[in-house]
Design an enzyme around this catalytic site. Structure first.
Site, PDB file in Angstrom:
ATOM      1  N   HIS A   6      -2.423  -8.185   2.830  1.00 44.35           N
ATOM      2  CA  HIS A   6      -2.409  -6.766   3.180  1.00 44.35           C
ATOM      3  C   HIS A   6      -1.081  -6.130   2.771  1.00 44.35           C
ATOM      4  O   HIS A   6      -0.025  -6.578   3.209  1.00 44.35           O
ATOM      5  CB  HIS A   6      -2.620  -6.638   4.693  1.00 44.35           C
ATOM      6  CG  HIS A   6      -2.716  -5.231   5.177  1.00 44.35           C
ATOM      7  ND1 HIS A   6      -1.946  -4.748   6.202  1.00 44.35           N
ATOM      8  CD2 HIS A   6      -3.495  -4.197   4.772  1.00 44.35           C
ATOM      9  CE1 HIS A   6      -2.255  -3.486   6.417  1.00 44.35           C
ATOM     10  NE2 HIS A   6      -3.190  -3.131   5.573  1.00 44.35           N
ATOM     11  N   ARG A   7      -1.155  -5.105   1.940  1.00 43.28           N
ATOM     12  CA  ARG A   7       0.043  -4.440   1.390  1.00 43.28           C
ATOM     13  C   ARG A   7       0.970  -5.467   0.723  1.00 43.28           C
ATOM     14  O   ARG A   7       2.183  -5.382   0.826  1.00 43.28           O
ATOM     15  CB  ARG A   7       0.795  -3.674   2.480  1.00 43.28           C
ATOM     16  CG  ARG A   7      -0.063  -2.702   3.273  1.00 43.28           C
ATOM     17  CD  ARG A   7       0.730  -1.929   4.300  1.00 43.28           C
ATOM     18  NE  ARG A   7      -0.147  -1.284   5.268  1.00 43.28           N
ATOM     19  CZ  ARG A   7       0.251  -0.643   6.346  1.00 43.28           C
ATOM     20  NH1 ARG A   7       1.535  -0.531   6.608  1.00 43.28           N
ATOM     21  NH2 ARG A   7      -0.626  -0.104   7.171  1.00 43.28           N
ATOM     22  N   GLU A  33      -4.049  -6.298  -1.309  1.00 46.73           N
ATOM     23  CA  GLU A  33      -4.415  -4.886  -1.111  1.00 46.73           C
ATOM     24  C   GLU A  33      -3.144  -4.055  -1.172  1.00 46.73           C
ATOM     25  O   GLU A  33      -2.104  -4.480  -0.643  1.00 46.73           O
ATOM     26  CB  GLU A  33      -5.091  -4.721   0.249  1.00 46.73           C
ATOM     27  CG  GLU A  33      -5.574  -3.318   0.554  1.00 46.73           C
ATOM     28  CD  GLU A  33      -4.651  -2.494   1.440  1.00 46.73           C
ATOM     29  OE1 GLU A  33      -5.032  -1.370   1.785  1.00 46.73           O
ATOM     30  OE2 GLU A  33      -3.533  -2.947   1.776  1.00 46.73           O
ATOM     31  N   ASP A  35      -1.693   0.343  -1.279  1.00 47.04           N
ATOM     32  CA  ASP A  35      -2.030   1.751  -1.066  1.00 47.04           C
ATOM     33  C   ASP A  35      -1.368   2.568  -2.169  1.00 47.04           C
ATOM     34  O   ASP A  35      -0.213   2.295  -2.526  1.00 47.04           O
ATOM     35  CB  ASP A  35      -1.483   2.221   0.283  1.00 47.04           C
ATOM     36  CG  ASP A  35      -1.876   1.274   1.395  1.00 47.04           C
ATOM     37  OD1 ASP A  35      -3.025   1.349   1.841  1.00 47.04           O
ATOM     38  OD2 ASP A  35      -1.027   0.440   1.788  1.00 47.04           O
ATOM     39  N   HIS A  48       2.396   3.315   1.370  1.00 44.61           N
ATOM     40  CA  HIS A  48       1.389   3.573   2.396  1.00 44.61           C
ATOM     41  C   HIS A  48       1.578   4.902   3.130  1.00 44.61           C
ATOM     42  O   HIS A  48       0.652   5.700   3.237  1.00 44.61           O
ATOM     43  CB  HIS A  48       1.391   2.426   3.412  1.00 44.61           C
ATOM     44  CG  HIS A  48       0.427   2.624   4.538  1.00 44.61           C
ATOM     45  ND1 HIS A  48       0.743   3.340   5.678  1.00 44.61           N
ATOM     46  CD2 HIS A  48      -0.847   2.213   4.696  1.00 44.61           C
ATOM     47  CE1 HIS A  48      -0.296   3.344   6.492  1.00 44.61           C
ATOM     48  NE2 HIS A  48      -1.275   2.674   5.923  1.00 44.61           N
ATOM     49  N   GLU A 108      -6.239   0.804  -2.586  1.00 44.46           N
ATOM     50  CA  GLU A 108      -6.710   1.802  -1.618  1.00 44.46           C
ATOM     51  C   GLU A 108      -6.138   3.165  -1.984  1.00 44.46           C
ATOM     52  O   GLU A 108      -4.914   3.345  -1.993  1.00 44.46           O
ATOM     53  CB  GLU A 108      -6.292   1.430  -0.189  1.00 44.46           C
ATOM     54  CG  GLU A 108      -6.801   2.482   0.777  1.00 44.46           C
ATOM     55  CD  GLU A 108      -6.283   2.372   2.204  1.00 44.46           C
ATOM     56  OE1 GLU A 108      -5.770   1.321   2.612  1.00 44.46           O
ATOM     57  OE2 GLU A 108      -6.398   3.397   2.899  1.00 44.46           O
ATOM     58  N   LYS A 110      -5.004   6.362  -0.973  1.00 50.19           N
ATOM     59  CA  LYS A 110      -4.567   6.852   0.339  1.00 50.19           C
ATOM     60  C   LYS A 110      -4.446   8.365   0.285  1.00 50.19           C
ATOM     61  O   LYS A 110      -3.611   8.896  -0.456  1.00 50.19           O
ATOM     62  CB  LYS A 110      -3.221   6.184   0.662  1.00 50.19           C
ATOM     63  CG  LYS A 110      -2.728   6.402   2.048  1.00 50.19           C
ATOM     64  CD  LYS A 110      -3.660   5.886   3.100  1.00 50.19           C
ATOM     65  CE  LYS A 110      -3.408   4.465   3.562  1.00 50.19           C
ATOM     66  NZ  LYS A 110      -4.404   4.006   4.548  1.00 50.19           N
ATOM     67  N   ASP A 228      -1.728  -9.703   7.094  1.00 55.40           N
ATOM     68  CA  ASP A 228      -0.285  -9.607   6.814  1.00 55.40           C
ATOM     69  C   ASP A 228       0.327 -10.990   6.655  1.00 55.40           C
ATOM     70  O   ASP A 228       1.424 -11.118   6.102  1.00 55.40           O
ATOM     71  CB  ASP A 228       0.430  -8.896   7.980  1.00 55.40           C
ATOM     72  CG  ASP A 228      -0.020  -7.463   8.135  1.00 55.40           C
ATOM     73  OD1 ASP A 228      -0.186  -6.778   7.117  1.00 55.40           O
ATOM     74  OD2 ASP A 228      -0.191  -7.024   9.297  1.00 55.40           O
TER      75      ASP A 228
HETATM   76  O1  G3P Z   1      -7.491  -1.365   3.181  1.00 52.65           O
HETATM   77  C1  G3P Z   1      -7.405  -1.920   4.444  1.00 52.65           C
HETATM   78  C2  G3P Z   1      -6.277  -1.342   5.255  1.00 52.65           C
HETATM   79  O2  G3P Z   1      -5.120  -1.328   4.459  1.00 52.65           O
HETATM   80  C3  G3P Z   1      -6.570   0.058   5.738  1.00 52.65           C
HETATM   81  O3  G3P Z   1      -5.587   0.548   6.603  1.00 52.65           O
HETATM   82  O4  G3P Z   1      -3.597   1.896   7.148  1.00 52.65           O
HETATM   83  O5  G3P Z   1      -3.310  -0.455   6.432  1.00 52.65           O
HETATM   84  O6  G3P Z   1      -3.998   1.271   4.787  1.00 52.65           O
HETATM   85  P1  G3P Z   1      -4.057   0.818   6.212  1.00 52.65           P
HETATM   86 MG    MG Z   2      -4.270   0.073   3.029  1.00 50.77          MG
END
Ligand code: G3P
Ligand code: MG
Length: 235
Positions: A6-7, A33, A35, A48, A108, A110, A228
């Protein structure tokens, strides 16, 4: 079940940076992933929040800063001194490093209130159109963005992001030509997971950091989780 950092891998390296991508690779992850948003001068940048305040040494809204101003910021020092000087990446360079490391990327899109979603879609499509589609997955909480990307880059797979499963999820996925549903694992039930899988879609859950929960979701047939910190999970 696949693990998607994640990120990048946000618990281990500054989020949405090249350092995070390298950390993901070092852990053996095959997906991350990130943003993306637009700078004032229409560069697609990997970040993000709507401002640079939390994750850099700068201040201000991403969409109000020009790329040369964003490029000067330190996006690593806030996380740890060993990451000082880590830049905010542009999408093109981030994807170049990901390809070199053999990592697939969920981008993603955003959209913060007031952002120009259409412009972001067009700029992202320019960056990703030349790339191998199988290495990419697009997602967004904004259905209009996914519809736009379907027009611009039809060969690149899309996932619809939601917090909770909407009652009309099946219709929405079909209308947007999505292959996957991305939902917050906290609100997902086993019967919902079963229905999504039975309908033939991929099911991806964010953001899962507890190992016991990872195993439960794997048992439910979840295809991929965003985490994470992937270190505790053994297939
Ligand atoms: O794409 C999954 C997740 O990243 C969505 O929430 O706020 O972490 O971008 P956020
Ligand atoms: Mg995200």
């Amino acid at each position: 079940m696949k693990l998607c950092g994640h990120r990048g891998v946000a618990a281990l390296a500054p989020e949405n940076t090249h350092a995070g991508l390298r950390a993901a690779h070092a852990l053996g992850l095959t997906w991350v992933e990130i943003d993306v948003q637009l700078s004032r001068d229409d560069e697609v940048v990997v970040i993000h929040d709507k401002t640079v305040n939390r994750c850099s040494n700068g201040r201000g809204r991403v969409r109000e800063l020009e790329w040369p101003e964003l490029a000067r910021l330190d996006a690593g020092g806030w996380f740890g001194p060993e990451f000082a000087g880590e830049p905010i990446p542009r999408l093109a360079e981030y994807l170049g490093l990901a390809a070199a490391l053999g990592i697939c990327v969920n981008i993603e899109l955003k959209i913060h209130p007031g952002d120009n979603a259409g412009r972001l879609c067009r700029r992202v499509s320019e960056v990703i159109t030349p790339l191998p589609p199988e290495s990419l997955l697009l997602s967004s909480f904004k259905p209009a963005c996914l519809a736009h990307m379907q027009q611009l880059t039809p060969a690149i797979a899309r996932g619809l992001l939601v917090e909770r499963l909407p009652h009309d999820w099946h219709t929405r996925l079909l209308q947007l030509g999505c292959i996957a549903l991305h939902c917050n694992h906290k609100y997902l039930t086993q019967s919902q997971a079963k229905a999504i899988k039975a309908a033939g879609f991929l099911l991806h859950c964010y953001t899962v950091n507890e190992v016991a929960r990872m195993h439960t979701l794997a048992d439910w047939g979840v295809d991929m989780i965003f985490t994470d910190d992937p270190r505790g999970y053994k297939q």
